[in-house]
Design a protein around this motif. Structure first.
Motif, PDB file in Angstrom:
ATOM      1  N   UNK A  42       0.828  -1.206   0.000  1.00 21.55           N
ATOM      2  CA  UNK A  42       0.000   0.000   0.000  1.00 21.55           C
ATOM      3  C   UNK A  42       0.866   1.261   0.000  1.00 21.55           C
ATOM      4  N   UNK A  43       1.969   1.224   0.742  1.00 23.87           N
ATOM      5  CA  UNK A  43       2.894   2.372   0.735  1.00 23.87           C
ATOM      6  C   UNK A  43       3.492   2.584  -0.650  1.00 23.87           C
ATOM      7  N   UNK A  44       3.819   1.505  -1.319  1.00 26.99           N
ATOM      8  CA  UNK A  44       4.369   1.619  -2.679  1.00 26.99           C
ATOM      9  C   UNK A  44       3.340   2.228  -3.626  1.00 26.99           C
ATOM     10  N   UNK A  45       2.074   1.844  -3.477  1.00 27.08           N
ATOM     11  CA  UNK A  45       1.015   2.428  -4.304  1.00 27.08           C
ATOM     12  C   UNK A  45       0.909   3.931  -4.058  1.00 27.08           C
ATOM     13  N   UNK A  46       1.001   4.335  -2.793  1.00 26.73           N
ATOM     14  CA  UNK A  46       0.929   5.764  -2.482  1.00 26.73           C
ATOM     15  C   UNK A  46       2.140   6.508  -3.028  1.00 26.73           C
ATOM     16  N   UNK A  47       3.314   5.879  -2.967  1.00 30.28           N
ATOM     17  CA  UNK A  47       4.522   6.499  -3.512  1.00 30.28           C
ATOM     18  C   UNK A  47       4.355   6.726  -5.017  1.00 30.28           C
ATOM     19  N   UNK A  48       3.775   5.762  -5.706  1.00 31.43           N
ATOM     20  CA  UNK A  48       3.543   5.878  -7.147  1.00 31.43           C
ATOM     21  C   UNK A  48       2.566   7.006  -7.450  1.00 31.43           C
ATOM     22  N   UNK A  49       1.500   7.096  -6.665  1.00 31.38           N
ATOM     23  CA  UNK A  49       0.529   8.178  -6.874  1.00 31.38           C
ATOM     24  C   UNK A  49       1.153   9.534  -6.617  1.00 31.38           C
ATOM     25  N   UNK A  50       1.975   9.611  -5.567  1.00 29.78           N
ATOM     26  CA  UNK A  50       2.608  10.884  -5.221  1.00 29.78           C
ATOM     27  C   UNK A  50       3.565  11.336  -6.327  1.00 29.78           C
ATOM     28  N   UNK A  60      -1.988  15.778  -2.589  1.00 29.92           N
ATOM     29  CA  UNK A  60      -0.659  15.537  -2.013  1.00 29.92           C
ATOM     30  C   UNK A  60      -0.728  15.460  -0.487  1.00 29.92           C
ATOM     31  N   UNK A  61      -1.513  16.337   0.103  1.00 20.64           N
ATOM     32  CA  UNK A  61      -1.623  16.334   1.565  1.00 20.64           C
ATOM     33  C   UNK A  61      -2.387  15.110   2.066  1.00 20.64           C
ATOM     34  N   UNK A  62      -3.410  14.700   1.315  1.00 22.48           N
ATOM     35  CA  UNK A  62      -4.136  13.481   1.670  1.00 22.48           C
ATOM     36  C   UNK A  62      -3.214  12.274   1.567  1.00 22.48           C
ATOM     37  N   UNK A  63      -2.421  12.214   0.500  1.00 22.37           N
ATOM     38  CA  UNK A  63      -1.463  11.116   0.338  1.00 22.37           C
ATOM     39  C   UNK A  63      -0.445  11.126   1.477  1.00 22.37           C
ATOM     40  N   UNK A  64      -0.021  12.313   1.894  1.00 25.40           N
ATOM     41  CA  UNK A  64       0.929  12.414   3.000  1.00 25.40           C
ATOM     42  C   UNK A  64       0.347  11.872   4.290  1.00 25.40           C
ATOM     43  N   UNK A  95       9.140   5.487   7.311  1.00 22.71           N
ATOM     44  CA  UNK A  95       9.202   6.786   7.981  1.00 22.71           C
ATOM     45  C   UNK A  95       9.802   7.851   7.053  1.00 22.71           C
ATOM     46  N   UNK A  96      10.787   7.463   6.264  1.00 26.39           N
ATOM     47  CA  UNK A  96      11.362   8.392   5.284  1.00 26.39           C
ATOM     48  C   UNK A  96      10.325   8.770   4.229  1.00 26.39           C
ATOM     49  N   UNK A  97       9.536   7.795   3.818  1.00 20.82           N
ATOM     50  CA  UNK A  97       8.479   8.071   2.842  1.00 20.82           C
ATOM     51  C   UNK A  97       7.451   9.028   3.443  1.00 20.82           C
ATOM     52  N   UNK A  98       7.117   8.828   4.708  1.00 23.15           N
ATOM     53  CA  UNK A  98       6.186   9.718   5.405  1.00 23.15           C
ATOM     54  C   UNK A  98       6.740  11.140   5.428  1.00 23.15           C
ATOM     55  N   UNK A  99       7.997  11.267   5.788  1.00 22.40           N
ATOM     56  CA  UNK A  99       8.635  12.581   5.849  1.00 22.40           C
ATOM     57  C   UNK A  99       8.620  13.264   4.484  1.00 22.40           C
ATOM     58  N   UNK A 101       6.547  12.701   2.026  1.00 21.92           N
ATOM     59  CA  UNK A 101       5.171  13.032   1.655  1.00 21.92           C
ATOM     60  C   UNK A 101       4.702  14.282   2.397  1.00 21.92           C
ATOM     61  N   UNK A 102       5.076  14.408   3.654  1.00 24.82           N
ATOM     62  CA  UNK A 102       4.715  15.612   4.413  1.00 24.82           C
ATOM     63  C   UNK A 102       5.419  16.839   3.841  1.00 24.82           C
ATOM     64  N   UNK A 103       6.674  16.686   3.465  1.00 27.19           N
ATOM     65  CA  UNK A 103       7.410  17.800   2.852  1.00 27.19           C
ATOM     66  C   UNK A 103       6.747  18.239   1.552  1.00 27.19           C
ATOM     67  N   UNK A 104       6.309  17.265   0.761  1.00 20.77           N
ATOM     68  CA  UNK A 104       5.639  17.573  -0.507  1.00 20.77           C
ATOM     69  C   UNK A 104       4.376  18.372  -0.257  1.00 20.77           C
ATOM     70  N   UNK A 105       3.643  17.993   0.760  1.00 24.42           N
ATOM     71  CA  UNK A 105       2.426  18.725   1.117  1.00 24.42           C
ATOM     72  C   UNK A 105       2.770  20.138   1.584  1.00 24.42           C
TER      73      UNK A 105
END
Length: 110
Positions: A42-50, A60-64, A95-99, A101-105
């Motif tokens: 699921x994280x990989x799917x979100x990374x692809x969408x982002x 972007x913020x929802x994905x984050x 956790x890096x992916x979370x960070x 995604x938050x930065x992108x938002x």
């Protein structure tokens, strides 16, 4: 009042014992592994969408938010398995992916 015949008593006791709830461990072998694999997918799917261009700031913020929620779930499962040296890197990566995604938002919102 008549006493129950012994066969009927035995049947009644057997039914009561069979009907009692059993205390079973909430995890079965492989349960955490399957959950970790599912969360990673699921994280990989979100990374692809982002990574897709054209996502709105709200997207972007929802994905984050969703990425960070999944990362927390994954890390909680990793913590339940302290004897597994292969799992902490998966937590760190999430956790890096979370960070990211938050930065992108944050960059998007200005």
């Amino acid at each position: 009042m008549r006493a129950f015949p012994s066969a009927l008593r035995m049947l009644l006791v057997s039914a009561m014992v069979a009907g009692c709830t059993k205390n079973v461990a909430p995890r079965v072998a492989g349960g955490d592994d399957a959950a970790i694999d599912s969360l990673s997918t699921r994280l990989e799917e979100l990374r692809t969408r982002e990574a897709a261009t054209g996502a709105s700031c709200a997207d972007r913020c929802d994905l984050g938010t969703r990425t960070c929620e999944l990362a927390e779930e994954l890390c909680a499962l990793v913590e339940r398995n302290p004897d597994r040296s292969d799992l902490p890197p998966r937590c760190a990566q999430s956790q890096e992916q979370c960070s990211g995604a938050r930065d992108s938002c944050a960059r998007c919102d200005g």
